[in-house]
Scaffold this active site. Structure first.
Site, PDB file in Angstrom:
ATOM      1  N   ARG A  41      36.721  48.243   6.025  1.00  0.00           N
ATOM      2  CA  ARG A  41      37.370  48.172   7.406  1.00  0.00           C
ATOM      3  C   ARG A  41      36.502  48.069   8.474  1.00  0.00           C
ATOM      4  O   ARG A  41      35.131  47.948   8.155  1.00  0.00           O
ATOM      5  CB  ARG A  41      37.811  49.963   7.574  1.00  0.00           C
ATOM      6  CG  ARG A  41      36.679  50.925   7.421  1.00  0.00           C
ATOM      7  CD  ARG A  41      37.253  52.428   7.716  1.00  0.00           C
ATOM      8  NE  ARG A  41      36.189  53.270   8.040  1.00  0.00           N
ATOM      9  CZ  ARG A  41      35.592  53.399   9.258  1.00  0.00           C
ATOM     10  NH1 ARG A  41      35.900  53.004  10.296  1.00  0.00           N
ATOM     11  NH2 ARG A  41      34.574  54.326   9.583  1.00  0.00           N
ATOM     12  N   LEU A  42      36.759  47.697   9.603  1.00  0.00           N
ATOM     13  CA  LEU A  42      36.167  47.837  10.892  1.00  0.00           C
ATOM     14  C   LEU A  42      36.857  48.794  11.775  1.00  0.00           C
ATOM     15  O   LEU A  42      37.966  48.861  11.849  1.00  0.00           O
ATOM     16  CB  LEU A  42      36.257  46.499  11.360  1.00  0.00           C
ATOM     17  CG  LEU A  42      35.527  45.112  10.456  1.00  0.00           C
ATOM     18  CD1 LEU A  42      36.040  43.994  11.408  1.00  0.00           C
ATOM     19  CD2 LEU A  42      34.232  45.491  10.584  1.00  0.00           C
ATOM     20  N   ASP A  43      35.815  49.479  12.524  1.00  0.00           N
ATOM     21  CA  ASP A  43      36.531  50.238  13.657  1.00  0.00           C
ATOM     22  C   ASP A  43      37.214  49.733  14.737  1.00  0.00           C
ATOM     23  O   ASP A  43      37.107  48.391  14.811  1.00  0.00           O
ATOM     24  CB  ASP A  43      35.281  51.184  14.366  1.00  0.00           C
ATOM     25  CG  ASP A  43      34.468  52.108  13.314  1.00  0.00           C
ATOM     26  OD1 ASP A  43      34.935  52.724  12.492  1.00  0.00           O
ATOM     27  OD2 ASP A  43      33.106  52.155  13.537  1.00  0.00           O
ATOM     28  N   ALA A  44      38.115  50.580  15.159  1.00  0.00           N
ATOM     29  CA  ALA A  44      38.966  49.970  16.087  1.00  0.00           C
ATOM     30  C   ALA A  44      37.939  49.156  17.442  1.00  0.00           C
ATOM     31  O   ALA A  44      38.403  48.199  18.168  1.00  0.00           O
ATOM     32  CB  ALA A  44      39.679  50.954  16.937  1.00  0.00           C
TER      33      ALA A  44
END
Length: 87
Positions: A41-44
Site C-alpha cells: 500500500r501507499l498512503d493517500a
C-alpha cells in the site's frame, strides 16, 4: 491466466477499493479488472508505483511474513522535516 498491473497511484487515492469515509478516491475509480488486489500500500498522501495482482503466489512471495525481505523506499519531501515529523 493471471493479471498483474503496475499502476502509478496518484496523490489523494487510497490503496484500496472501498472508501474509508474520507474524501479520498479509491482504486474502484480506475476501472481495474475484477479480482486484482494491491500488493502492499501507499498512503493517500503519497504517490508512486503500486502493484496489483490476482496471482496468489506472487502476492505471497511479496507480502508473507514468512518470506520477509528488506524494502527500500525513496521519498521526496518539500521541506526539511523537524524532529516531531520524523517521530
Amino acid at each position: 491466466m493471471t493479471t498483474t498491473i503496475a499502476l502509478h497511484k496518484p496523490w489523494g487515492v487510497l490503496s484500496r477499493f472501498t472508501p474509508d469515509g474520507s474524501a479520498n478516491r479509491t482504486l474502484a475509480d480506475f476501472g481495474l479488472p475484477k479480482g486484482v488486489y494491491p500488493v502492499g500500500r501507499l498512503d493517500a498522501d503519497s504517490e508512486g508505483l503500486l502493484i496489483l495482482s490476482d496471482d496468489k503466489a506472487l502476492v505471497d512471495r511479496l507480502l508473507s511474513p514468512a518470506r520477509a525481505h528488506q524494502k527500500t523506499y525513496w521519498v521526496q519531501v518539500e521541506r526539511a522535516p523537524n524532529d516531531d515529523a520524523l517521530a
